[in-house]
Design a protein around this motif. Structure first.
Motif, PDB file in Angstrom:
ATOM      1  N   TRP A  94       0.832  -1.207   0.000  1.00  0.00           N
ATOM      2  CA  TRP A  94       0.000   0.000   0.000  1.00  0.00           C
ATOM      3  C   TRP A  94       0.868   1.259   0.000  1.00  0.00           C
ATOM      4  CZ3 TRP A  94      -4.793  -0.244   3.759  1.00  0.00           C
ATOM      5  CH2 TRP A  94      -5.754  -1.110   3.199  1.00  0.00           C
ATOM      6  N   LEU A  95       1.907   1.276   0.824  1.00  0.00           N
ATOM      7  CA  LEU A  95       2.761   2.459   0.897  1.00  0.00           C
ATOM      8  C   LEU A  95       3.478   2.697  -0.432  1.00  0.00           C
ATOM      9  CD1 LEU A  95       4.321   2.091   4.473  1.00  0.00           C
ATOM     10  CD2 LEU A  95       2.287   3.392   3.783  1.00  0.00           C
ATOM     11  N   ARG A 117       8.381   6.545  16.154  1.00  0.00           N
ATOM     12  CA  ARG A 117       9.582   6.866  15.374  1.00  0.00           C
ATOM     13  C   ARG A 117      10.608   5.728  15.432  1.00  0.00           C
ATOM     14  NH1 ARG A 117      10.793  11.722  13.551  1.00  0.00           N
ATOM     15  NH2 ARG A 117       9.232  12.635  14.930  1.00  0.00           N
ATOM     16  N   ALA A 118      10.850   5.187  16.618  1.00  0.00           N
ATOM     17  CA  ALA A 118      11.863   4.142  16.780  1.00  0.00           C
ATOM     18  C   ALA A 118      11.495   2.884  16.011  1.00  0.00           C
ATOM     19  CB  ALA A 118      12.061   3.825  18.264  1.00  0.00           C
ATOM     20  N   ASP A 125      11.233   2.394   7.492  1.00  0.00           N
ATOM     21  CA  ASP A 125      10.028   2.968   6.896  1.00  0.00           C
ATOM     22  C   ASP A 125       9.720   4.388   7.368  1.00  0.00           C
ATOM     23  OD1 ASP A 125       8.970   0.671   5.302  1.00  0.00           O
ATOM     24  OD2 ASP A 125       9.021  -0.302   7.252  1.00  0.00           O
ATOM     25  N   LEU A 126      10.488   4.915   8.310  1.00  0.00           N
ATOM     26  CA  LEU A 126      10.162   6.231   8.863  1.00  0.00           C
ATOM     27  C   LEU A 126      10.159   7.323   7.804  1.00  0.00           C
ATOM     28  CD1 LEU A 126       9.588   8.021  11.322  1.00  0.00           C
ATOM     29  CD2 LEU A 126      12.062   8.174  11.683  1.00  0.00           C
ATOM     30  N   THR A 127      11.115   7.293   6.887  1.00  0.00           N
ATOM     31  CA  THR A 127      11.232   8.376   5.909  1.00  0.00           C
ATOM     32  C   THR A 127      10.108   8.370   4.881  1.00  0.00           C
ATOM     33  OG1 THR A 127      12.723   6.996   4.578  1.00  0.00           O
ATOM     34  CG2 THR A 127      13.737   8.517   6.142  1.00  0.00           C
ATOM     35  N   ARG A 128       9.315   7.304   4.860  1.00  0.00           N
ATOM     36  CA  ARG A 128       8.171   7.268   3.951  1.00  0.00           C
ATOM     37  C   ARG A 128       7.075   8.248   4.381  1.00  0.00           C
ATOM     38  NH1 ARG A 128       7.324   0.762   2.912  1.00  0.00           N
ATOM     39  NH2 ARG A 128       7.920   0.895   0.719  1.00  0.00           N
ATOM     40  N   PHE A 129       7.072   8.605   5.643  1.00  0.00           N
ATOM     41  CA  PHE A 129       5.999   9.430   6.191  1.00  0.00           C
ATOM     42  C   PHE A 129       6.445  10.879   6.308  1.00  0.00           C
ATOM     43  CE2 PHE A 129       5.169   5.114   7.468  1.00  0.00           C
ATOM     44  CZ  PHE A 129       3.821   4.982   7.162  1.00  0.00           C
ATOM     45  N   GLU A 130       5.623  11.750   5.756  1.00  0.00           N
ATOM     46  CA  GLU A 130       5.926  13.180   5.787  1.00  0.00           C
ATOM     47  C   GLU A 130       5.913  13.714   7.206  1.00  0.00           C
ATOM     48  OE1 GLU A 130       3.737  17.251   4.191  1.00  0.00           O
ATOM     49  OE2 GLU A 130       3.541  15.412   3.014  1.00  0.00           O
TER      50      GLU A 130
END
Length: 230
Positions: A94-95, A117-118, A125-130
């Motif tokens: 989905w992402l 975040r951790a 996958d953290l950088t996928r989210f604005e």
């Protein structure tokens, strides 16, 4: 109105941290020769109830219970099981599809920011989210809509331009109260009958591609009731 952003719950939706939470408490009760009563384990809100759980265990163990040692042992166990925990089934696809479509991605969680975040950083996958909007940034947990309103404020979007994804009834309530359409993927600890207020209910993210899900809810009005997708 076109959908521009997707806002995901974290625990139980993006990652099945709720099963590892329950497992860690089962483990800790068994260290004392006891079995956890799992009925009512998950609260009807997104707040932290761990202190209540420790108090219950202390009452069951009686004199000599060492809360600090108990906590350290439970957290060490949970860290071990978390080491292999990734995104929930189908979420990664989905992402990727959302990224191809140019959709903005956000997280709205009642958990504290350090936890979200951790875990997302660990899986890459953290950088996928604005952006993240988290429980330690608002006055009340879900079902209060505050964390979703914060996410929308940071996105700079009206609720009509975003869709929320949730695994719990109180999360759906929070999303709808913020004016969002909401897709539910019920967690294994809650009857599916409790998600009637979602715009769509799916058994898993792996059963339907994202574009089909968004097409189903794109015309949904708040209060229109759920669509059960295969």
């Amino acid at each position: 109105m076109a959908i521009e952003a997707l806002i995901f719950d974290f625990d139980g939706l993006l990652m099945d941290t709720e099963t590892t939470l329950l497992d860690s408490w089962r483990y800790e009760w068994r260290q004392h020769g006891l079995e956890l009563d799992e009925s009512g384990f998950f609260a009807e809100h997104g707040g932290d109830v761990n202190e209540l759980r420790y108090a219950e265990l202390a009452r069951a163990v009686g004199a000599g219970y060492d809360r600090a040692a108990s906590h350290a042992r439970r957290m060490a166990y949970r860290e071990r099981v978390h080491a292999g925990l990734g995104l929930a089934t189908g979420i990664g696809a989905w992402l990727r599809e959302a990224e191809r479509q140019g959709l903005r991605l956000a997280v709205a969680s009642s958990s504290p920011a350090w936890w979200v975040r951790a875990n997302l950083a660990r899986t890459g996958d953290l950088t996928r989210f604005e952006l993240l909007a988290c429980g330690d940034e608002v006055a009340a947990p879900k079902p209060d809509p505050a964390v979703y309103r914060l996410a929308l404020e940071r996105l700079g979007l009206a609720p009509e331009r975003a869709v929320a994804f949730e695994d719990s009834p109180h999360g759906v309530t929070a999303a709808r109260a913020a004016g969002l359409r909401c897709v539910a993927i019920p967690n294994p600890f809650t009857p599916g009958s409790r998600y009637a207020h979602a715009d769509a209910v799916l058994p898993s993210a792996a059963t339907t591609i994202l574009s089909e899900v968004l097409a189903r809810v794109a015309g949904a009005r708040i209060g229109s009731g759920p669509t059960n997708a295969p």
